[in-house]
Design a protein around this motif. Structure first.
Motif, PDB file in Angstrom:
ATOM      1  N   ASP A  87       0.812  -1.222   0.000  1.00  0.00           N
ATOM      2  CA  ASP A  87       0.000   0.000   0.000  1.00  0.00           C
ATOM      3  C   ASP A  87       0.841   1.267   0.000  1.00  0.00           C
ATOM      4  O   ASP A  87       0.323   2.361  -0.165  1.00  0.00           O
ATOM      5  N   ARG A  88       2.114   1.139   0.263  1.00  0.00           N
ATOM      6  CA  ARG A  88       2.964   2.331   0.329  1.00  0.00           C
ATOM      7  C   ARG A  88       4.306   2.032  -0.311  1.00  0.00           C
ATOM      8  O   ARG A  88       5.308   1.899   0.361  1.00  0.00           O
ATOM      9  N   ILE A  89       4.308   1.876  -1.608  1.00  0.00           N
ATOM     10  CA  ILE A  89       5.552   1.484  -2.262  1.00  0.00           C
ATOM     11  C   ILE A  89       6.408   2.704  -2.556  1.00  0.00           C
ATOM     12  O   ILE A  89       5.962   3.648  -3.192  1.00  0.00           O
ATOM     13  N   VAL A 315       4.564  14.246 -10.835  1.00  0.00           N
ATOM     14  CA  VAL A 315       3.512  14.323  -9.833  1.00  0.00           C
ATOM     15  C   VAL A 315       4.069  13.659  -8.590  1.00  0.00           C
ATOM     16  O   VAL A 315       4.590  12.546  -8.663  1.00  0.00           O
ATOM     17  N   GLU A 316       4.005  14.363  -7.488  1.00  0.00           N
ATOM     18  CA  GLU A 316       4.448  13.737  -6.252  1.00  0.00           C
ATOM     19  C   GLU A 316       3.332  13.763  -5.233  1.00  0.00           C
ATOM     20  O   GLU A 316       2.682  14.793  -5.042  1.00  0.00           O
ATOM     21  N   LEU A 317       3.085  12.610  -4.652  1.00  0.00           N
ATOM     22  CA  LEU A 317       2.032  12.525  -3.660  1.00  0.00           C
ATOM     23  C   LEU A 317       2.342  11.366  -2.720  1.00  0.00           C
ATOM     24  O   LEU A 317       3.248  10.573  -2.989  1.00  0.00           O
ATOM     25  N   ASP A 318       1.613  11.323  -1.647  1.00  0.00           N
ATOM     26  CA  ASP A 318       1.764  10.257  -0.662  1.00  0.00           C
ATOM     27  C   ASP A 318       1.664   8.895  -1.366  1.00  0.00           C
ATOM     28  O   ASP A 318       0.680   8.632  -2.047  1.00  0.00           O
ATOM     29  N   PRO A 319       2.672   8.021  -1.209  1.00  0.00           N
ATOM     30  CA  PRO A 319       2.623   6.721  -1.891  1.00  0.00           C
ATOM     31  C   PRO A 319       1.366   5.929  -1.548  1.00  0.00           C
ATOM     32  O   PRO A 319       0.944   5.067  -2.317  1.00  0.00           O
ATOM     33  N   GLY A 320       0.744   6.245  -0.432  1.00  0.00           N
ATOM     34  CA  GLY A 320      -0.495   5.557  -0.071  1.00  0.00           C
ATOM     35  C   GLY A 320      -1.676   5.994  -0.931  1.00  0.00           C
ATOM     36  O   GLY A 320      -2.727   5.377  -0.921  1.00  0.00           O
ATOM     37  N   GLN A 321      -1.493   7.091  -1.703  1.00  0.00           N
ATOM     38  CA  GLN A 321      -2.575   7.629  -2.517  1.00  0.00           C
ATOM     39  C   GLN A 321      -2.523   7.138  -3.963  1.00  0.00           C
ATOM     40  O   GLN A 321      -3.266   7.615  -4.811  1.00  0.00           O
ATOM     41  N   VAL A 322      -1.569   6.234  -4.225  1.00  0.00           N
ATOM     42  CA  VAL A 322      -1.442   5.767  -5.601  1.00  0.00           C
ATOM     43  C   VAL A 322      -1.117   4.280  -5.594  1.00  0.00           C
ATOM     44  O   VAL A 322      -0.325   3.814  -4.779  1.00  0.00           O
ATOM     45  N   ASP A 323      -1.778   3.537  -6.482  1.00  0.00           N
ATOM     46  CA  ASP A 323      -1.514   2.109  -6.587  1.00  0.00           C
ATOM     47  C   ASP A 323      -0.643   1.893  -7.814  1.00  0.00           C
ATOM     48  O   ASP A 323      -1.039   2.198  -8.934  1.00  0.00           O
ATOM     49  N   VAL A 324       0.583   1.384  -7.582  1.00  0.00           N
ATOM     50  CA  VAL A 324       1.485   1.171  -8.720  1.00  0.00           C
ATOM     51  C   VAL A 324       1.472  -0.296  -9.145  1.00  0.00           C
ATOM     52  O   VAL A 324       2.121  -0.680 -10.100  1.00  0.00           O
ATOM     53  N   ASN A 325       0.707  -1.096  -8.433  1.00  0.00           N
ATOM     54  CA  ASN A 325       0.714  -2.536  -8.671  1.00  0.00           C
ATOM     55  C   ASN A 325      -0.443  -2.963  -9.566  1.00  0.00           C
ATOM     56  O   ASN A 325      -1.213  -3.838  -9.222  1.00  0.00           O
ATOM     57  N   LYS A 330       4.582  -2.167 -14.633  1.00  0.00           N
ATOM     58  CA  LYS A 330       4.507  -1.072 -13.666  1.00  0.00           C
ATOM     59  C   LYS A 330       4.444   0.302 -14.327  1.00  0.00           C
ATOM     60  O   LYS A 330       4.864   1.292 -13.752  1.00  0.00           O
ATOM     61  N   THR A 331       3.945   0.351 -15.584  1.00  0.00           N
ATOM     62  CA  THR A 331       3.886   1.646 -16.268  1.00  0.00           C
ATOM     63  C   THR A 331       2.519   2.305 -16.107  1.00  0.00           C
ATOM     64  O   THR A 331       2.277   3.361 -16.651  1.00  0.00           O
ATOM     65  N   GLN A 332       1.624   1.617 -15.390  1.00  0.00           N
ATOM     66  CA  GLN A 332       0.336   2.255 -15.153  1.00  0.00           C
ATOM     67  C   GLN A 332       0.084   2.364 -13.664  1.00  0.00           C
ATOM     68  O   GLN A 332       0.558   1.538 -12.898  1.00  0.00           O
ATOM     69  N   VAL A 333      -0.636   3.395 -13.304  1.00  0.00           N
ATOM     70  CA  VAL A 333      -0.916   3.595 -11.891  1.00  0.00           C
ATOM     71  C   VAL A 333      -2.398   3.929 -11.727  1.00  0.00           C
ATOM     72  O   VAL A 333      -3.068   4.281 -12.688  1.00  0.00           O
ATOM     73  N   ARG A 334      -2.855   3.814 -10.507  1.00  0.00           N
ATOM     74  CA  ARG A 334      -4.215   4.250 -10.207  1.00  0.00           C
ATOM     75  C   ARG A 334      -4.157   5.194  -9.023  1.00  0.00           C
ATOM     76  O   ARG A 334      -3.440   4.946  -8.061  1.00  0.00           O
ATOM     77  N   PHE A 335      -4.907   6.287  -9.129  1.00  0.00           N
ATOM     78  CA  PHE A 335      -4.904   7.259  -8.054  1.00  0.00           C
ATOM     79  C   PHE A 335      -6.159   7.117  -7.218  1.00  0.00           C
ATOM     80  O   PHE A 335      -7.243   6.878  -7.761  1.00  0.00           O
ATOM     81  N   VAL A 336      -6.011   7.298  -5.931  1.00  0.00           N
ATOM     82  CA  VAL A 336      -7.186   7.282  -5.068  1.00  0.00           C
ATOM     83  C   VAL A 336      -8.066   8.485  -5.414  1.00  0.00           C
ATOM     84  O   VAL A 336      -9.278   8.381  -5.523  1.00  0.00           O
TER      85      VAL A 336
END
Ligand code: ADP
Ligand code: MG
Length: 647
Positions: A87-89, A315-325, A330-336
């Protein structure tokens, strides 16, 4: 059919397929490992597009000898311990799959010396099998050499492109990571020749120069904090303009927790596609259509149709706010809070671009400051003469003869040029923007003084005259300006429309409602867009069959044939059926502005020209029309002197 578990070597190849599609994927994984190991220098060597050889060497902390064989096992990683860690990579790698997958489809040699070890460990694997383990002398760091890629997976080999294409893809990956990590020195060697190098200075701009070349880099401007932290001022109207864009986000998360920064191209620099937009989320290169769109939207009305900006966006944000998995590579992410991220990017880029938009120079060799200084010195006396004349004519013009451009409240409320008797105008609602605009009117004569340095996007201009019934010639502090009267007026009207939006667009009620047959093909379309039409000042009602009743039109269009205007708007709806909601509305607004703007060929009085220039000066983006074409070109004092052979 018998269900059975696949033998490990087959399973490994299947898994490898997800991570390793082509040599560039391997380059990416190895570079990420080097960065995770804290390297400050990474060297990438390529032969035959990476298929024959791909070697990544770093000066990171290395791998302890005892752990080295583990690195090649599936799900072997030093970066993740428990499921919660997912959850916090904070590292680029986390799955422990890359080395395993790479080894399965190639021959790999790993040489690594841990920071605390005297000597390096060396392993050799063929098709995933450990065939050799020994020791070697080497500096602290890791070298991974991948050879004969896909020698055991002919199917994959078939999908590789030419050596040059694959090498190009590797170069693109290297450049991406060089951009994301300016403090790390990258060296790329292709077929024994060094083709790319960064200094590792830590300055992003240095890398941009290496990646894009100096000419292009000079047309890129920083946006967002930290470089733009000093920009506290938001131009009036910018908020509305940003909010007008499609998919403008709801405030679903505090945007302060999201930092968007980087470099973006000035509107003078464009590409034919979106591939010049590089996105990094927490320093990880990602592909994201939403964020790419946010960047493109930031140039709304500033670029010609079909042209796209160049940008390097972090873009920089809390790693807990983005899913890199969410993707094997690993080229796609999801944002909360996807919309907040979108909005942060869009606003940061927009703000910088609107504030920096340059005036295109005429294509003449530019020259030094001296000529400009001399120009301003000579100009002073002219301006003084010009100013007294200006206030005189303006004062004389205020009673507003028919068709003049003397500052007239009707004009400010969007009434346009050939103004009708002002009783005809009635604002649908009282826009907050109008009172501000009226205040501006009160000080019309002194408007230059009112515009603070920060709000000013244009230097104060002195109108000299009109040429070709098309261009206004004006003088500025650094040279001569040629202003396209139609494009400039389109920009002015567009920003007025935008400012009124939300408060209500000024509409002119027709004395006699006009009935219009739009034709069967577009009846449905018009009916579907009644709400949008209403919002921009057209009161339209269905009147049975293919006819509609038109009761009002936007005030800016007063004086035009209402039936023709609506017919044109209706055909425009038909042309762009794919647009919906606000996007459609934006297009309609642009159409209305285009129609309402003074045309090329129209003679303008001195007062009209002065008023046009004054209003242009007050625009947020005075340098381009809503379609992204320039409203003006500049011929600097230096260029003039050169052209006349004075210097
Ligand atoms: P991941 O990066 O997801 O952990 P990898 O298969 O890429 O998985 O690497 C496995 C492990 O090998 C890493 O967790 C790390 O401990 C080690 N490793 C790989 N490459 C390097 C390197 N260049 N420097 C130091 N350690 C490395
Ligand atoms: Mg890794």
């Amino acid at each position: 059919m018998i269900i059975h578990v696949l033998p490990p070597d087959v399973a490994a190849k299947i898994a490898a397929g997800e991570v390793v599609e082509r040599p560039a994927n391997i380059a990416k994984e190895l570079i990420e490992n080097s960065l995770d190991a804290g390297a400050s220098e990474i060297r990438i060597e390529v032969r035959e597009g990476g298929q024959r050889l791909l070697r990544v060497s770093d000066n990171g902390h290395g791998i302890p000898a005892a752990e080295a064989p583990l690195a090649f096992q599936r799900h072997a990683t030093s970066k993740l311990n428990a499921a919660e860690d997912l959850d916090r990579i904070e590292t680029l790698g986390f799955r422990g799959e890359a080395l395993y997958s790479i080894a399965a489809v190639s021959n790999v040699t790993l040489t690594s010396r841990h920071a605390e070890a005297e000597i390096a460990v060396q392993l050799r694997l063929e098709g995933g099998e450990l065939v050799e383990q020994g020791r070697a002398g080497a500096p602290v760091g890791t070298v991974v050499t991948v050879e004969h890629l896909f020698h055991n997976v002919p199917a994959r080999r078939k999908f590789l492109r030419t050596t040059a294409t694959e090498a190009g893809r590797i170069a693109a990956i290297v450049q991406c990571y060089a951009l994301a990590y300016p403090a790390c020195r990258f060296v790329l060697v292709n077929e024994g020749r060094e083709t790319f190098r960064t200094t590792g200075s830590g300055d992003l701009f240095d890398v941009i120069v290496q990646v894009y070349g100096l000419d292009t880099a000079r047309q890129m401007i920083p946006f967002g904090p930290p470089a733009a932290a000093a920009q506290t001022h938001t131009p009036a109207g910018l908020a509305e303009e940003v909010a007008f864009m499609p998919e403008s986000p709801a405030k679903d998360a505090p945007e302060t927790a999201i930092r968007a920064f980087g470099y973006a191209s000035l509107p003078t620099l464009t590409r034919a596609n979106r591939t010049g937009i590089d996105l990094f989320v927490n320093r990880r290169y990602v592909e994201d259509r939403g964020l790419t769109f946010a960047v493109v939207q930031a140039y709304h009305t500033l670029l010609p149709v079909g042209r796209y900006p160049l940008a390097v966006v972090f873009v920089e944000l809390d790693p807990g706010q983005v899913d890199v998995n969410v993707h094997p590579q690993k080229t796609q992410v999801r944002f909360v809070h996807e919309r907040s991220v979108f909005s942060a990017v869009q606003k940061a880029v927009r703000r910088a671009v609107v504030q920096h938009a340059p005036i295109p120079d005429m294509d003449l060799p530019s020259s030094g400051r001296d000529a400009i200084d001399a120009w301003s010195a000579r100009r002073r006396s002219i301006i003084e003469a010009g100013d007294s004349q200006r206030s005189f004519t303006l004062a004389a013009g205020v009673p507003s003869a028919e068709g003049t451009l003397a500052p007239d409240p009707a004009l400010e409320s969007g009434a346009g040029w050939a103004s009708q008797a002002s009783d005809d105008h009635e604002a649908v609602a009282t826009p907050a923007a109008t009172s501000a605009a009226e205040q501006d009117d009160a000080s019309a004569g002194a408007s230059h003084a009112v515009l603070s340095e920060q709000t000013r996007k244009l230097p104060p201009l002195r109108v000299v005259g009109q040429v070709g019934a098309m261009y206004i010639v004006a003088e500025g502090p650094e040279g001569v300006f040629l202003i396209d009267q139609h494009a400039a007026h389109e920009r002015i009207l567009y920003e007025k429309f935008m400012a009124q939006r939300g408060g209500g667009i000024a509409a002119q009620h027709l004395l006699e409602p006009v009935t219009l047959h739009v034709g069967r093909e577009i009846t449905g379309l018009v009916a579907q867009h009644l709400a949008e039409l209403n919002r921009i000042g057209f009161a339209v009602e269905p009147f049975g069959g293919d006819s509609f009743l038109l009761r009002s039109i936007p005030s800016v269009l007063s004086g035009q044939d209402p039936a023709r205007v609506l017919q044109e708007i209706a055909s425009s709806l038909a042309e762009r059926r794919n647009l919906v909601g606000e996007e459609m509305e934006a297009r309609l607004v642009k159409m209305v502005c285009k129609r309402a703007a003074i045309k090329a060929g129209q003679l303008l009085s001195a007062i009209e020209m002065q008023e046009l220039v004054r209003q242009l000066e007050a625009c947020d983006s005075p340098r381009t029309c809503p379609h992204g074409r320039p409203t003006m070109i500049q011929l600097s004092a230096g260029e003039l002197e050169k052209a006349f052979g004075r210097i």
